[in-house]
Design an enzyme around this catalytic site. Structure first.
Site, mmCIF file in Angstrom:
data_model
loop_
_atom_site.group_PDB
_atom_site.id
_atom_site.type_symbol
_atom_site.label_atom_id
_atom_site.label_comp_id
_atom_site.label_asym_id
_atom_site.label_seq_id
_atom_site.Cartn_x
_atom_site.Cartn_y
_atom_site.Cartn_z
ATOM 1 N N LYS A 1 -24.558 -10.194 10.806
ATOM 2 C CA LYS A 1 -24.626 -8.736 10.845
ATOM 3 C C LYS A 1 -24.866 -8.142 9.457
ATOM 4 C CE LYS A 1 -24.175 -7.902 15.252
ATOM 5 N NZ LYS A 1 -25.366 -7.431 16.025
ATOM 6 N N TYR B 1 -20.744 -14.481 12.671
ATOM 7 C CA TYR B 1 -21.132 -13.146 13.134
ATOM 8 C C TYR B 1 -21.190 -12.159 11.965
ATOM 9 C CZ TYR B 1 -21.016 -9.049 16.297
ATOM 10 O OH TYR B 1 -21.288 -7.879 16.975
#
Length: 253
Positions: A158, A154
């Protein structure tokens, strides 16, 4: 008169959480809104909720990881509302785990939805935006881009979205298109509820702990992120491009 009268916004993953909050703010400010999501049940609930408030929305079950589905959805949106002026790349998933426990499937799923999804949607809408010489692309990043335990996938995705944002700003600026990112901190959503479950505490405990680390002394809500997205989309923000705003109740390095 709303700030976005006559504008059409597409919000990916807009049936719940941050995405729904963003969609609702645009609707309140006069925009026509399209939502695509893979969760058919949540999408139907969102459409019903918005309709009960007098808002007209376009909804379609579609995966951002499949470019043919994105192309079909955007074509239908433009046919219904006449244009696509604003894209909010919000669709996301989490598959949290420590690196030594993280599977290739966990990694690939997160990369596909966040990065491939944003690429697919941006590539499709930019054709319409270039032609009309106007557009706003807003990517939802995260403070996890700075690194976060248990989120190698993640955090990487991001952070990648921030580089993607800056590149879009460089390439598309001459066509009247801006690209910016919002990086939320702790926001109360189903995703953060799942995080609490993963680490074995109640959501209330997670909120309490998070608030203790936030300078403004409260947790974030979807509307906090929506307000930042609307700033980027505003006509008055046309000289703001390639930027990342951390909406986290305090500074982030």
């Amino acid at each position: 008169m709303g700030r976005f009268d006559g504008k059409v916004a597409l919000v990916t993953g807009g049936s719940r959480g941050i995405g729904k909050g963003v969609a609702e703010k645009f609707l309140e400010e006069g925009a026509k809104v399209g939502i695509i999501d893979v969760n058919e049940e949540a999408l139907a609930e969102a459409e019903s909720d918005f309709s009960s408030k007098g808002f007209e929305v376009f909804t379609k079950v579609a995966s951002v990881t499949e470019i043919d589905q994105v192309e079909q959805a955007v074509e239908e949106l433009v046919n219904q509302f006449g244009s696509v002026d604003i894209l909010v790349n919000n669709a996301g998933v989490i598959r949290d785990n420590l690196l030594f426990k993280m599977s290739s499937d966990d990694w690939n799923m997160v990369m596909d939805v966040h990065l491939k999804g944003a690429f697919n949607c941006s590539k499709v809408v930019q054709k319409y935006m270039v032609e009309q010489k106007y557009g706003r692309i807003i990517n939802i990043s995260s403070t996890s881009a700075l690194g976060n335990r248990g989120q190698a996938n993640y955090s990487t995705a991001k952070a990648g979205l921030q580089g993607f944002t800056k590149t879009l700003a460089i390439e598309l600026g001459k066509y009247g298109i801006t690209a910016n990112a919002v990086a939320p901190g702790f926001i109360e959503t189903d995703m953060t509820k799942a995080t609490a479950e993963r680490i074995g505490i109640t959501f209330e405990q997670l909120v309490e702990h998070s608030v203790s680390q936030i300078p403004v002394g409260r947790s974030g809500k979807p509307e906090d992120i929506a307000n930042a997205a609307l700033f980027y989309a505003d006509e008055a923000s046309s000289f703001v491009s390639g930027q990342v705003i951390y909406v986290a109740g305090g500074p982030k390095d």
